[in-house]
Structures are given as structure tokens and as C-alpha cells.
Design an enzyme around this catalytic site. Structure first.
Site, PDB file in Angstrom:
ATOM      1  N   GLU A  33       0.911  -1.212   0.017  1.00  0.00           N
ATOM      2  CA  GLU A  33      -0.039  -0.112  -0.122  1.00  0.00           C
ATOM      3  C   GLU A  33       0.868   1.293  -0.111  1.00  0.00           C
ATOM      4  OE1 GLU A  33      -3.515   1.748   2.838  1.00  0.00           O
ATOM      5  OE2 GLU A  33      -3.433  -0.469   2.373  1.00  0.00           O
TER       6      GLU A  33
ATOM      7  N   ASP B 198       0.170   5.366   0.306  1.00  0.00           N
ATOM      8  CA  ASP B 198      -1.105   6.381   0.992  1.00  0.00           C
ATOM      9  C   ASP B 198      -0.824   7.725   0.962  1.00  0.00           C
ATOM     10  OD1 ASP B 198      -2.472   3.845   1.375  1.00  0.00           O
ATOM     11  OD2 ASP B 198      -2.111   4.209   3.624  1.00  0.00           O
TER      12      ASP B 198
ATOM     13  N   GLU C 250      -3.306  10.299   2.717  1.00  0.00           N
ATOM     14  CA  GLU C 250      -4.594  10.396   3.289  1.00  0.00           C
ATOM     15  C   GLU C 250      -4.867  11.863   3.931  1.00  0.00           C
ATOM     16  OE1 GLU C 250      -5.597   6.172   5.755  1.00  0.00           O
ATOM     17  OE2 GLU C 250      -3.835   7.342   6.469  1.00  0.00           O
TER      18      GLU C 250
END
Length: 332
Positions: free
Chosen positions: A110, A112, A114
Site C-alpha cells: 500500500e 497512501d 490520506e
């Protein structure tokens, strides 16, 4: 057999990215929603605008919403221009990220971006994180403020992923460079991933550890996405074969960071970074092996939070608390 396929894919993608190396271009291929994406969840909370060139994701009392790329990718450049909701946004999480968790539940990768909402008068914060081969217990997160209000207008957020590094960009300013090291072992993202964009209720943790929650009297919260870029080699999810027919052969994507960009990145990190796992002495007595300690960053974070990033004791020097949220004096 799967590992041999992935090894070949990695080498092929690396060769493609070398062709695309050096320098950035404003002429990256922007695609419409229908060309590259599909709705993930949210029913009518996902709305297309401008003939599919713009996507609005809404969060209300019923549900959040999200979309995902139609293809998997192994390395490339992925970006979107995003305008975040305004006013009271505590507990709201907008995510722009890559993952293969639906295929590799126990050893997923993953990458990310955010965006964490806040109470009225406090700006959004950005968190970046990286997981490789299911290494969720390590947690390689960093958090930052911004030099602008991301709810006022659209700003571009991008991820460059190669077999040796990951770079996060905000308006073409690199804000984080994560290099693969031998010490990481298999914890660098190395399997094909899809691109996702979502908005959801993160009340339990997103704002001050859950102190401030989503208030639905301000709903719907709408995050707007445009200038969608999927610029890499697509991977067939069944055969794990590469398709690079649509990747342009001209130089369009930076393979590294130019000297000018590095200067801007160093300034950004010393001015706006509010957390990095590499400097968290309460969490790690010895920094994880991939960490490269920058004295300027270390000093900035010790000043910002001496308990987390210093010697564990409270100090009482004058602290410029407005630097947590003030953006006006920090043009990048």
C-alpha cells in the site's frame, strides 16, 4: 511461477520508467473516469461532472463513496487534482492511494495519501504511509501541514513508484522520498496495485485521536477530483502480463528529484512536517534501518514535540504554536 512473473514485470516496468526519466511535464495524459476507473461504493454519493473529467465523492449519514482504477499497475506515476471539503471537517478522511489488499489479504502492499479533516479554524493535514508485504505493524507514516488551504481550490497530489523509490508530490513539490534498502527485505511495495480514491468517516482516530468526530449537520462532505492521471504499465489481473501500449515514449515523468526540487522538499519538511516515524523516539529507541536522519528535520520535530521526538521529558521554552497551522509565511 507467480514470483517469476512479478520479477519479469518489475524489470520491464523499470526499463519503461527509465525511458520516461528526467524532468517533469505538464502534458501528462489526463483521462476521463470511464476510461480508467470504476465506482467502488457509495451509490449516488459518486457523481461525474464535465463529461466524466471530474468526479465528486460525498460522505453523508448513509455512506461514504469511492472509486478504483480498472487495471492493476506495477510502477508508474499516478496523480489527481483534489479540492477538499471546507468548514468543519473533523473525523472526515479523504484517501488517494494504491493497494492490492483485495488480492493479497495477508501480505498486501500500500502507498497512501490520506487527508485528515479538522475542526473549524484548523486546516486539513496530510498523512503519507507505505506498507510492503503486509508490514502493517511497522507503520511508516508521516504527517504534514500545508502552505495553502486545500479546500479553497484544486491542488495536484501525485505518487511516483519505481522498483527503487517512492516519491510523494504536492503541486510538483516532492514532500517525501522513500528509497528501497536491503535492510527492508521484502517490505518495499513490489506487487501490482490498483489506484483508489475514497471519502469516509474516520471519527475514531482521524482528528486528535478521535476527540473530534464527524458532525453530520455539515453533510454532505464533498471531495472533488479532476485531472486524473494513470501513467504506468497495466498488469492483467489473471495472467499477470504487462500492457505498456499506452505509455508514451517521450520524457514525461521524473525518475528522481532535481536539485531545485530537493531544495524545496527540504524546506517543506523542515517547515511543515509534524510527524515522522523515523524520529519517534517514544516508539523506536533505534530508528528503523531504512531511515536517513536529517539533523534539520530532527531539530524541527524536537521543537514541535519534545516528548515524542526528544528525550521524553517536557520542556518549557517558547513554542511557536501558530506554526502548526499557519501557512501564510511558507510559500514553497
Amino acid at each position: 511461477m507467480l514470483h517469476s512473473h512479478l520479477g519479469l514485470l518489475s524489470l520491464t516496468c523499470f526499463a519503461v520508467l527509465l525511458v520516461l526519466a528526467s524532468g517533469s511535464s505538464p502534458n501528462l495524459p489526463i483521462i476521463s473516469f470511464d476510461e480508467g476507473y470504476t465506482q467502488l461504493f457509495g451509490d449516488n454519493n459518486l457523481a461525474l461532472h464535465g463529461d466524466g473529467q471530474s468526479v465528486h465523492l460525498a460522505l453523508d449519514e448513509r455512506t461514504g463513496s469511492g472509486f478504483a482504477s480498472q487495471d492493476l499497475y506495477l510502477h508508474g506515476f499516478f496523480s489527481a487534482s483534489i479540492k477538499l471539503p471546507a468548514d468543519y471537517t473533523a473525523g472526515v478522511v479523504v484517501a488517494f492511494y494504491m493497494s492490492n489488499g483485495d488480492m493479497y489479504e495477508k501480505n498486501h502492499d500500500e502507498i497512501d495519501f490520506e487527508f485528515l479533516g479538522n475542526i473549524r479554524g484548523k486546516n486539513w493535514r496530510i498523512q503519507t504511509n507505505i506498507y510492503g508485504n503486509g508490514s502493517t505493524s511497522v507503520g511508516r507514516e508521516e504527517r504534514y501541514g500545508l502552505w495553502f488551504d486545500p479546500s479553497d481550490d484544486f491542488h495536484q497530489y501525485g505518487i511516483l513508484w519505481t522498483d527503487s523509490q517512492i516519491i510523494f508530490y504536492v503541486d510538483n513539490v516532492p514532500i517525501r522520498e522513500f528509497k528501497r534498502t536491503e535492510a527492508m527485505g521484502g517490505q518495499f511495495p513490489s506487487k501490482p496495485m490498483s489506484l483508489y480514491a475514497t471519502i469516509w468517516d474516520g471519527s475514531d482516530w482521524a482528528t486528535n485521536g478521535g476527540k473530534y468526530r464527524v458532525n453530520y449537520k455539515y453533510a454532505p462532505y464533498v471531495a472533488k477530483f479532476s485531472d486524473l492521471v494513470l501513467h504506468g504499465c497495466a498488469v492483467d489481473p489473471i495472467e499477470h502480463q504487462l500492457s505498456c501500449n499506452d505509455v508514451p515514449s517521450h520524457k514525461a515523468i521524473p525518475q528522481g528529484i532535481s536539485p531545485r526540487q530537493r531544495t524545496r522538499m527540504e524546506y517543506f519538511r523542515k517547515k511543515h512536517m509534524t510527524y515522522s516515524y523515523c524520529y519517534d523516539r517514544a516508539r523506536y529507541k533505534v530508528p528503523p534501518p531504512e531511515c536517513v536522519i536529517n539533523p534539520g528535520e530532527a531539530e524541527h520535530l524536537r521543537f514541535f514535540d519534545p516528548v515524542t521526538f526528544g528525550d521524553g521529558r517536557h520542556h518549557r521554552p517558547k513554542r511557536h504554536r501558530q506554526s502548526r497551522t499557519s501557512r501564510a509565511d511558507a510559500s514553497i
